[in-house]
Design an enzyme around this catalytic site. Sequence first.
Site, mmCIF file in Angstrom:
data_model
loop_
_atom_site.group_PDB
_atom_site.id
_atom_site.type_symbol
_atom_site.label_atom_id
_atom_site.label_comp_id
_atom_site.label_asym_id
_atom_site.label_seq_id
_atom_site.Cartn_x
_atom_site.Cartn_y
_atom_site.Cartn_z
ATOM 1 C CD GLU A 104 60.181 51.490 49.905
ATOM 2 O OE1 GLU A 104 59.960 51.275 51.190
ATOM 3 O OE2 GLU A 104 60.912 51.111 49.291
ATOM 4 C CG HIS A 142 59.895 47.570 48.649
ATOM 5 N ND1 HIS A 142 60.886 48.285 48.639
ATOM 6 C CD2 HIS A 142 59.856 46.561 48.355
ATOM 7 C CE1 HIS A 142 62.015 47.288 48.495
ATOM 8 N NE2 HIS A 142 61.291 46.357 48.007
ATOM 9 C CB CYS A 186 63.521 44.682 50.378
ATOM 10 S SG CYS A 186 63.425 43.330 48.805
ATOM 11 C CB SER A 242 69.422 76.349 33.238
ATOM 12 O OG SER A 242 68.308 75.950 33.922
ATOM 13 N N GLY A 243 67.054 78.940 33.094
ATOM 14 C CA GLY A 243 65.919 79.031 32.685
ATOM 15 C C GLY A 243 64.917 78.323 33.204
ATOM 16 N N GLY A 244 65.523 77.097 33.897
ATOM 17 C CA GLY A 244 64.689 76.086 34.678
ATOM 18 C C GLY A 244 64.436 76.759 35.758
ATOM 19 C CB VAL A 245 62.021 74.951 38.348
ATOM 20 C CG1 VAL A 245 61.401 75.345 39.865
ATOM 21 C CG2 VAL A 245 60.931 74.673 37.313
ATOM 22 C CG ASP A 246 65.992 72.750 39.262
ATOM 23 O OD1 ASP A 246 64.663 72.506 39.513
ATOM 24 O OD2 ASP A 246 66.498 71.578 38.717
ATOM 25 C CB SER A 247 69.210 77.883 37.614
ATOM 26 O OG SER A 247 68.240 78.106 36.843
#
Length: 547
Positions: A199, A197, A78, A251-256
């Site tokens: 993608e 596009h 684009c 933090s309790g989240g998935v990432d950490s």
Amino acid sequence: MDTILILDFGSQTTELIGRRVRDLGVYTEIMPGDGALPDLSSVRGIILSGSPESVYTSRGAAPDKRIYTAGIPLLGICYGAQRMNTDLGGAVEALGTQEYGAVTVRLYPPAEAEHAAAFRERTAVFFVGFDRTAPLADILAGKIRPNEDPVSFVSWMSHGDTLTRLAPGFREYGRSVSGFPAVIVHEDYPWFGLQFHPEVTHCQRGLEILAAFVFGVCKCAPEWTMEQYVETVSRSIYRKVGDNPVLLLISGGVDSSVAGALLLKTLPEAQVHFMYLDTGLMRKDETLEVESGLTRLGARHLHSIRCEEEFLDALRGAEDPEVKRKIIGDLFITIQEREVAKLRLPPTYFLAQGTLYTDLIESGKGVGTKARLIKSHHNVGSPLVQAKREAGRIIEPLDRLYKDEARRLGGMLGMDRAVINRHPFPGPGLAVRIIGEVTKEKCAILREADAIYIAELKRRGLYDKIWQAFAVLLPVRSVGVAGDLRKYGWVLALRAVVSADGMTADVYPFLMGDIIEIATVITNTVKAVGRVTYDVSSKPPATIEWE
Ligand code: XMP
């Protein structure tokens, strides 16, 4: 590792390009389109993204011109195609209208006699997916066959400018049904421009086009695997931290949690410290699950700080969402600094965070041009983190990963599926899901109602189909009946959205029967809730969270 570099000019779909290429097994890096070029030694191809801007205005960013002399294949998408065409001497003008959504494109190779064999060969490789006899599996296996049967396909477009004069050397290779150039290919170099596009999933054959570019043209090896990632990152963490202690803010989240699992796999357990603040604004049983999950993975030093009272005291009387967020963010930093000081770690300790690639993009931290600050993580801007960053003592082992890649990594590291697939949760927790003033009593009501909602979704096999589901407690009470008595209960809103990354979101289309039954279970169990509504707003215009 073979890398595809993506120059980001601000398109909403830049990240999607990165995702698609990574799904093909090739590593991608996104950088600002007008930024200084990095070391290109492992870059096998460069993709120029789309943009909301026009190339002919001063806001239309331009890449470093060295991309045109680096001998690296280019794919402009684009705006990226218009950019290449403009930079190389062609013209781009406003269409007057827009080509938007599904638009049919017809490929028509220019008469063969006019072209050098190299051009024919290059286009054959690029459009191999358009040879009906060559399925994607063959492309991936490197069995590339010449394109003998170019076809029409339904592309996905979103543009208000068009190529009006091609730069010297470019040939039009495909045209939209509305009569605008849709595909251009350079005669002498492996440079391709697409007005559509590839993608976007709605673009027919889009993935084949990207695969043909990445494997056929750029000759990338599919080396991007999680095993490889773990090996590389583990080695670099090990080298960087030596025998200094590492403190991970959980933090309790998935990432950490995934970052924690990776650290425990890489370093001796005694070297890794975890700190988790239980603000009292967490989901039901979250603290217990965080603690037991980390312990199971071998955590030895887990500093879990209970500070519910401090947070509730600080929040008393606060109603405005921004004020609430600020109170929580500030207090988080204060307590974190106080508690970290108590650990008496040597000044050489490293701080670790579960930052993802998308967090870097969202906070404009050197990736992409989009300075859309969507999440205000407490940690990103905290003085503690800043100081460690300046001292070069920060490790962010997931900062090259997208969320689903982090989840895959968590699975590989033996984490519990329930933790890995847990829906995202905002830093300020339940405080932004209790509209208006936050009290202990309201936290308890919301926590209970939310837990029932989530348990019902899991029981019905819906939880993993939803990006994020949660309950919101409104500052409204309404009249009802319970038995023969008048009841005056709180109104609860349920939210469930599907999304790829949280940036945009659609409402999850529950079957009416499901949502009615779930509401009934909630009102039967949580007596303080008298009425349940379902939020049917998409993002935009609404955000996912209510505050
Ligand atoms: P919104 O509400 O902006 O949310 O559509 C997009 C995604 O970000 C999460 N979110 C946050 N995450 N700190 C966080 O770590 C925050 O302050 C915050 N606010 C929103 C939200 O849950 C959704 O997944």
